[in-house]
Design an enzyme around this catalytic site. Structure first.
Site, PDB file in Angstrom:
ATOM      1  N   TYR A  34       0.861  -1.190   0.000  1.00 21.53           N
ATOM      2  CA  TYR A  34       0.000   0.000   0.000  1.00 21.53           C
ATOM      3  C   TYR A  34       0.892   1.232   0.000  1.00 21.53           C
ATOM      4  CZ  TYR A  34      -4.978  -0.524   0.037  1.00 21.53           C
ATOM      5  OH  TYR A  34      -6.259  -0.693  -0.372  1.00 21.53           O
ATOM      6  N   GLU A  47      -0.474   4.698  -0.406  1.00 21.80           N
ATOM      7  CA  GLU A  47      -1.321   5.902  -0.528  1.00 21.80           C
ATOM      8  C   GLU A  47      -0.494   7.154  -0.288  1.00 21.80           C
ATOM      9  OE1 GLU A  47      -4.614   5.560   2.111  1.00 21.80           O
ATOM     10  OE2 GLU A  47      -5.743   4.271   0.756  1.00 21.80           O
ATOM     11  N   ASP A  82      -7.192  14.714 -24.333  1.00 23.47           N
ATOM     12  CA  ASP A  82      -7.109  13.300 -23.964  1.00 23.47           C
ATOM     13  C   ASP A  82      -6.417  12.586 -25.123  1.00 23.47           C
ATOM     14  OD1 ASP A  82      -7.504  10.608 -23.634  1.00 23.47           O
ATOM     15  OD2 ASP A  82      -9.603  10.768 -23.035  1.00 23.47           O
ATOM     16  N   THR A 119      -3.951   7.284 -21.646  1.00 23.09           N
ATOM     17  CA  THR A 119      -3.777   5.922 -21.153  1.00 23.09           C
ATOM     18  C   THR A 119      -2.341   5.548 -21.495  1.00 23.09           C
ATOM     19  OG1 THR A 119      -4.549   4.991 -23.246  1.00 23.09           O
ATOM     20  CG2 THR A 119      -6.175   5.176 -21.487  1.00 23.09           C
ATOM     21  N   LYS A 149      -2.127   2.054 -25.015  1.00 24.77           N
ATOM     22  CA  LYS A 149      -2.513   2.012 -26.438  1.00 24.77           C
ATOM     23  C   LYS A 149      -1.249   2.200 -27.281  1.00 24.77           C
ATOM     24  CE  LYS A 149      -7.288   3.253 -25.556  1.00 24.77           C
ATOM     25  NZ  LYS A 149      -7.538   3.726 -24.206  1.00 24.77           N
ATOM     26  N   ARG A 152      -1.700  -1.467 -18.732  1.00 27.44           N
ATOM     27  CA  ARG A 152      -3.023  -0.854 -18.716  1.00 27.44           C
ATOM     28  C   ARG A 152      -3.095   0.182 -17.590  1.00 27.44           C
ATOM     29  NH1 ARG A 152      -7.258  -2.180 -21.440  1.00 27.44           N
ATOM     30  NH2 ARG A 152      -5.936  -3.556 -22.647  1.00 27.44           N
TER      31      ARG A 152
HETATM   32  N1  PLP Z   1      -9.937   8.294 -23.451  1.00 28.23           N
HETATM   33  C1  PLP Z   1      -9.964   7.821 -24.695  1.00 28.23           C
HETATM   34  C2  PLP Z   1      -9.850   8.791 -25.830  1.00 28.23           C
HETATM   35  C3  PLP Z   1     -10.089   6.456 -24.941  1.00 28.23           C
HETATM   36  O1  PLP Z   1     -10.154   6.005 -26.188  1.00 28.23           O
HETATM   37  C4  PLP Z   1     -10.188   5.578 -23.836  1.00 28.23           C
HETATM   38  C5  PLP Z   1     -10.310   4.126 -24.007  1.00 28.23           C
HETATM   39  O2  PLP Z   1     -10.483   3.581 -25.027  1.00 28.23           O
HETATM   40  C6  PLP Z   1     -10.173   6.124 -22.550  1.00 28.23           C
HETATM   41  C7  PLP Z   1     -10.045   7.483 -22.385  1.00 28.23           C
HETATM   42  C8  PLP Z   1     -10.414   5.290 -21.337  1.00 28.23           C
HETATM   43  O3  PLP Z   1      -9.403   4.479 -20.980  1.00 28.23           O
HETATM   44  P1  PLP Z   1      -9.666   3.296 -19.930  1.00 28.23           P
HETATM   45  O4  PLP Z   1     -10.294   2.195 -20.690  1.00 28.23           O
HETATM   46  O5  PLP Z   1      -8.274   3.008 -19.429  1.00 28.23           O
HETATM   47  O6  PLP Z   1     -10.542   3.837 -18.851  1.00 28.23           O
END
Ligand code: PLP
Length: 423
Positions: free
Chosen positions: A51, A53, A197, A223, A226, A232
């Site tokens: 842990y 935190e 994002d 993320t 990808k 992940r």
């Molecule tokens: N943002 C975008 C643009 C995504 O395509 C995705 C997932 O495909 C996410 C956020 C979310 O990621 P997670 O599945 O790790 O929550």
């Protein structure tokens, strides 16, 4: 694996089946990748036992000295990879990274402007079925109906009317380059913050194959699994001034204990992404996607927006008709799945069908590029996709093309290991 196989042969057998599925098929899910053995090793390490935190130097548990070291490494590496002032590597996922940003900057019912789910956006950008759509007031922009690309003048006009508190750019199914600077400028004209994002295109942004929003927009989420090809998880990058607000929002705002084994694996991923071979890999993703898109277009298939600038292609299936009805995304996904080609159904601009059926397909090249495939193989796969789709559009019960292509897919895929030397 031997102890797992001895103790729990059920789980071990399932994992082995999945390994063979990945090895013998062609995974063309745009949001997936294959991690290196080094990343896997860190992810399955004893760092999971702890842990931790809090943050490095300020934990709520004793015994965190090595967790501090690894989290500092991950943060520093992410900052130097993208040229960010501050990084938070604790979000368990991309969705949680996004929610942490909303929690940091917004109040209940505040206005968010984001790309609509049916036109490329993500659930966590304010879809009605996500908590983000319930908690905030959401206004969606889409793509231009003619070009099927983002229309920045229209987005600016909408922002002037909506007066959002936050504008989100970045998408899950948008094949074109995104102008992050234009989004930040629009946000500034209406006194909103701008969040990019880059979950899908993070690897491309880190290596100069897509313009990077870091240092351009107010805050960037991603993320790590990808195109960045890591474990992940999620991450956030922001300015020094916003560091405390963002960190507090992730912990204790959104999450409890960080997944320290995943953070160790993120550190490994960021080091890998700094290698020249990773830059070459991302360039190959782009070349591969273009090669496949050209073949699909030559085969007469309709590519949304007419092409791709990144790692994905969106196919519009409405032209593939039988008996007055067109082939749906669901039918296409199933047919290609039977042929060993894994893709996902996807909504397209002006979608008429439900998200469970859809009129489109999303096709991505990060996984097959990681396995070492190049333009020649992409052209081959493009022809196979066209052959299967045309055959099932002609006769929905036909298994002819599926059977033929399946054999060829297995022969090709099994030649490419899941862990080529270069990864
Ligand atoms: N943002 C975008 C643009 C995504 O395509 C995705 C997932 O495909 C996410 C956020 C979310 O990621 P997670 O599945 O790790 O929550």
């Amino acid at each position: 694996m031997s102890s797992l196989a001895n103790f729990d042969p059920d789980v071990a057998a399932i994992i082995e089946k999945e390994r063979l599925r990945q090895l013998n098929g062609l995974e063309l899910i745009a949001s997936e990748n294959i991690v290196s053995k080094r990343v896997l090793e860190a992810m399955s390490s004893i760092m999971t036992n702890k842990y931790a935190e809090g943050y490095p130097g300020k934990r709520y548990y004793g015994g965190c000295e090595f967790h501090d070291m690894v989290e500092n490494l991950a943060r520093d590496r992410l900052c130097s990879l993208f040229g960010a002032e501050h990084a938070n590597v604790q979000p368990h996922s991309g969705s949680q990274a996004n929610q942490a940003v909303y929690f940091a900057y917004l109040n209940h019912k505040d206005r968010i402007m984001s790309q609509s789910l049916t036109q490329g956006g993500h659930l966590s950008h304010g879809s009605r079925v996500s908590i983000t759509g319930r908690w905030y007031s959401i206004f969606h922009y889409g793509v231009d109906p003619e070009t099927e690309m983002l229309d920045y003048a229209a987005i600016e006009e909408m922002a002037r009317i909506v007066r959002p508190n936050l504008i989100i750019c970045g998408a899950s199914a948008y094949p074109r380059e995104i102008d992050f600077k234009a989004f930040q400028e629009i946000a500034e004209t209406v006194d909103a913050r701008c969040m990019a994002d880059i979950a899908h295109i993070a690897g491309l942004c880190a290596t100069g194959h897509h313009n990077s929003p870091v240092g351009v927009v107010d805050v960037v989420t991603t993320t790590t699994h990808k195109t960045l090809r890591g474990p992940r998880g999620g991450a956030i990058m922001c300015s020094k001034e916003d560091a405390v607000t963002i960190d507090r929002s992730v912990f204790p705002g959104m999450q409890g204990g960080p997944l320290m084994h995943v953070i160790a694996a993120k550190a490994v991923c960021f080091k890998e992404a700094m290698q020249p071979s990773f830059t070459e890999y991302c360039g190959q993703i782009i070349r591969n996607t273009r090669a496949m898109a050209e073949v699909l277009a030559d085969e007469g298939l309709d590519i949304v927006s007419g092409g791709s600038d990144n790692h994905l292609i969106l196919l519009n299936l409405t032209g593939l008709s039988t008996d007055g009805a067109h082939l749906t995304g669901l039918e296409a996904e199933n047919a290609l799945g039977e042929a060993g080609i894994t893709v996902n159904k996807n909504t397209i601009p002006r979608e008429q069908l439900s998200p469970f059926v859809t009129s489109g397909l999303r096709i991505g090249t990060p996984v097959v590029t990681s396995r070492g495939m190049k333009e020649e193989e992409m052209r081959q796969i493009g022809h196979w996709i066209a052959r299967v789709l045309k055959d099932v559009a002609r006769d929905k019960n036909s298994k002819k093309a599926i059977r033929e292509v399946k054999e060829e897919v297995t022969a090709l895929a099994s030649k490419y290991p899941l862990y080529p030397e270069e990864i």
